[in-house]
Every structure is written in C-alpha cells, then in structure tokens.
Scaffold this active site. Sequence first.
Site, short mmCIF file in Angstrom:
data_model
loop_
_atom_site.label_atom_id
_atom_site.label_comp_id
_atom_site.label_asym_id
_atom_site.label_seq_id
_atom_site.Cartn_x
_atom_site.Cartn_y
_atom_site.Cartn_z
N GLU A 8 0.74 -1.06 0.00
CA GLU A 8 -0.06 0.13 -0.04
C GLU A 8 0.67 1.27 0.02
O GLU A 8 0.79 2.33 1.13
CB GLU A 8 -1.01 0.12 1.16
CG GLU A 8 -2.05 -1.19 1.08
CD GLU A 8 -3.13 -1.28 2.05
OE1 GLU A 8 -2.90 -0.50 3.19
OE2 GLU A 8 -4.00 -1.61 1.80
N GLU A 27 -5.45 -8.60 -1.38
CA GLU A 27 -6.13 -8.30 -0.16
C GLU A 27 -7.46 -8.01 -0.38
O GLU A 27 -7.84 -6.95 -1.05
CB GLU A 27 -5.29 -7.24 0.72
CG GLU A 27 -4.15 -7.45 1.42
CD GLU A 27 -3.74 -6.19 2.25
OE1 GLU A 27 -4.63 -5.67 3.13
OE2 GLU A 27 -2.50 -6.34 2.29
C1 BG6 Z 1 -4.43 -3.13 4.64
C2 BG6 Z 1 -3.06 -3.57 5.17
O1 BG6 Z 1 -4.38 -1.83 4.68
O2 BG6 Z 1 -5.45 -3.58 5.39
C3 BG6 Z 1 -3.00 -4.79 6.12
O3 BG6 Z 1 -2.29 -3.86 4.06
C4 BG6 Z 1 -4.21 -4.60 7.08
O4 BG6 Z 1 -1.80 -4.86 6.65
C5 BG6 Z 1 -5.50 -4.68 6.27
O5 BG6 Z 1 -4.22 -5.71 8.14
C6 BG6 Z 1 -6.86 -4.40 6.98
O6 BG6 Z 1 -6.82 -3.54 7.92
P1 BG6 Z 1 -6.98 -3.74 9.54
O7 BG6 Z 1 -6.73 -2.31 10.27
O8 BG6 Z 1 -8.28 -4.13 9.65
O9 BG6 Z 1 -5.77 -4.76 10.02
#
Ligand code: BG6
Length: 467
Positions: free
Chosen positions: A173, A362
């Site tokens: 990101e 993701e």
């Molecule tokens: C993304 C990141 O922003 O979202 C991850 O690359 C992160 O590291 C994921 O865990 C979800 O966000 P969160 O805050 O719910 O863990």
Amino acid sequence: MSSKFPDHFLWGGAVAANQVEGAYQTDGKGLSTSDLQPQGIFGTITPRVDGDSGIKDVAIDFYHHYPQDIALFAEMGFKCLRTSIAWTRIFPQGDEETPNEAGLAFYDRLFDEMARYGIQPLVTLSHYEMPYGLVKQYGGWGNRKTIGFFEHYARTVFERYKHKVQHWLTFNEINMSLHAPFTGVGLAQDSSKSEIYQAIHHQLVASARAVKACHEIVPGGKIGNMLLGGILYPLSCKPEDVLETQRQNRDWLFFGDVQARGGYPAYMRRYFRENGIQVEITAEDQQALRETIDFISFSYYMSGCVTTDEAQNNTARSNILNMVPNPHLASSEWGWQIDPVGLRYLLNVLYDRYQKPLFIVENGLGAKDRVEADGSINDDYRINYLNDHLVQVAEAIDDGVEVMGYTSWGPIDLVSASKAEMSKRYGFIYVDRDDAGNGSLERRRKKSFYWYRDVIQSNGNSLKNKA
Ligand code: BG6
C-alpha cells in the site's frame, strides 16, 4: 455459477510478517518501525520497554506455528500464500553490509514448507515496516541513502530465494504514506507535504531499482507494486463533484502511474506547484523509474465518495480513510462500507489504465466472531462478503480483465494493522488470543474454512450469484 476463473488462477490468502510472526527479537531480529507502534499504524511512536509491549510482539506466533498453519492452508487447497519478509530479520539495523543468517534461514524454512504442499509464495519486500535503525540514524525514506540500503536488502533476498520465490511485491500500500507517514516512509506524522513527497519519491526510485534487480537475479521472476485500492465515486453527478473525484483518485493512482508507466504523470506538476511542494528528482532518478512493474497488485476493502458540498462534507465518517459515506451501502462493524460491485469497477479502471495483469492481494471482512458452546464458529457474514466480492471478480474476468489471482486478507486471524486488535478477525482459521494477549493460540477451523476450500476446489464454481 459456471467458472470464469482461469485454470492457473492463484487462489490463496495474505498475511504480513509484523501482524503474524511475533518473535520480535528472536534470532537477531532488529526493531522495526512496526515494533514501535503497539497501537497500530496510526498510533504514536512508543519507546520500547522490555516485557511491556504490544500485542504484535507475539502476534499469533506464526514464527513457531508456521508448519501447522501452512498445513491448514494446504487443507483449504491454497495455491498461493502472500507474506512479507521482515527486513529487520535480514538487516537488523538496516545499514549492515552482511545479512543476518538466522533471519535468512527462517524464510528458507518457511518457503520450503510451502513448497512441500505446492503453495507458491508471493512475497512483499516491505509491508508497513522498516528497520527503526534507518529512521533513527538517517531519517527514514527522507534520506536518499535509504534507497541504497533497500536495494541491498532486495538484492540479498532475491539472490537467496531466487529458486523458491517467483512472485514479488515491493511496498505494501505504497500510497498509505499520505495518511500514515511514519508507517510508510519513517517520517513524523506532522511532516510537511514536501518532506512526505520527497520521501515517497525516494521510495518510488527504490521500488524501480528492486524491479530491475528482480529481473536481473530471479529467473522468470515477476514483480508488482501494491496499491491501497481506495476507489472514490462522486456523491452526485454535479460536474464539480466529478472533477474533484478525479483529482482525489489521482492522489493514489499517481503511485501506480509512476510504477507502471515509468515516470511522473503530467497532472502532478500542477499539484506540486499549487501546493508549494518541492521534490528533488535527478536525471538518474528519472532513468531508474523507467524500469516498470510486471503486474499491478492492490488491496480492496471498501469504496468511498467525494463531494464539494460543504454541509455533506462535514458528515460523520467512521472509515479508516475519512471518506464521505455512500448512502447506498452498508458498513462493517468497523465502519468500512461494503461494496462488491466496486471491486469489479476498480478492476476495470486499473486494467483500462495500465493494461497489465492484476492481482487482488487483499480483500476480506474484519468482524467479531463468536465461538459457540460446541466450539464451532459460524461466520456466515464473512462467507457472504467474500462470495459477493468473488462473484464480481468473475464478472470482471468476463469483462476481459486479466486477473492473476486472489489472496484474501488474513486467512488466519491476525493482529489488525490500523488499531492492533485481535478482536477484528478476518480468518478462515480462528486463533485463540484476545486484545489483552490472553489465550492459548490454539487454531480452529471456522465455517468459512470449508466454504473457501470448496471455492478453490471448484475453481469458483461453487460461488453463488445472488443477483
Ligand atoms: C491493509 C493492510 O491496509 O488492510 C493490512 O495492508 C491490514 O496490513 C488490512 O491488516 C486490514 O486493515 P486492518 O486495520 O483491519 O488490519
């Protein structure tokens, strides 16, 4: 649903070293910027006190549990596992000449374990962490020297794992530095825009140098970038709203433009000028940036809206990126708006713009899970979320978009990035640990575990198109 997914589609899951490994001082590991943020990526920087540290210090202890966890991923049929290398396991302070052998050996063991089950690694070089030593000694990415330290690290791991890892990503990101500069580029939260963009520029050059190094060192290797895919819609069709939406989308697309097209896009000149931003870009930098990525990867959790209407701009916003909420969408327990169609839209936007293969690295639903008296965890909400997003991925493939794979976020419960919570769970596998760090760390299959196994086994045929 009949399958639209190509035969070699890379189904799997994604984790990050600092959110799963724990063992933060084991085998010579140095302190990373993540180790100094026990409250998460937006948290204040906390000096370390031994024995009184954040939940990430143990996380889910993947460092010691990985054989068991990979066996569970294999049981679901994973073709691919995205993880990151903790830079501080390899170069504890960041500026050493010689790497830490114990750190290198850990990832050898990890990749070998994955290979036993035919699971391909997708490896992020830097996922929300860098050696704290580089921040203290050199000012993080604000310093040009950090480019060289990163390149040395990247070349070291490419050489070491060139026969084990084919797919690589540079910075997780990369556009997040605009929101969390310490996490992204090792700068103080109140840094000026010029300082932040200068550090970002150094990171973009470093990313391009890693791309070059990967092409030189890893036979047949492919390397991508990683964007936070925070797509924005205009809240109305008022032309000013549409224009402002385009401007705000360019805030993050800028990173992809540099990494995929090999140079700064024209619109940044005006943006820099009007915001008084000065960035030193040398002829050598421009040359380095010409080395472009092989594929685009991105995360996708939600979409948001943009408006120029002051009253509407002041509405409450509970999502992480402070986006104006969309009145047509429901939200997760954490205020992230759920928008499966947005994923199809985003895939098309990125493919139209870059004509490079895309990898969704993701996507997932953070939710509180309940363990029933009989030990089961019935996470139908997660199944619905993932099903609906994957149906849209299939639609995008049908639209002609080239999608390499899909690694859902957090296939096993892990520590959340934004607030360092265990209670925000994403996994198909439950981990017995709470926000205070209590729990046995026992792993348990949730209902979604079996659901995802069926999805992979049927190459998407078992998905339900509810429309
Ligand atoms: C993304 C990141 O922003 O979202 C991850 O690359 C992160 O590291 C994921 O865990 C979800 O966000 P969160 O805050 O719910 O863990």
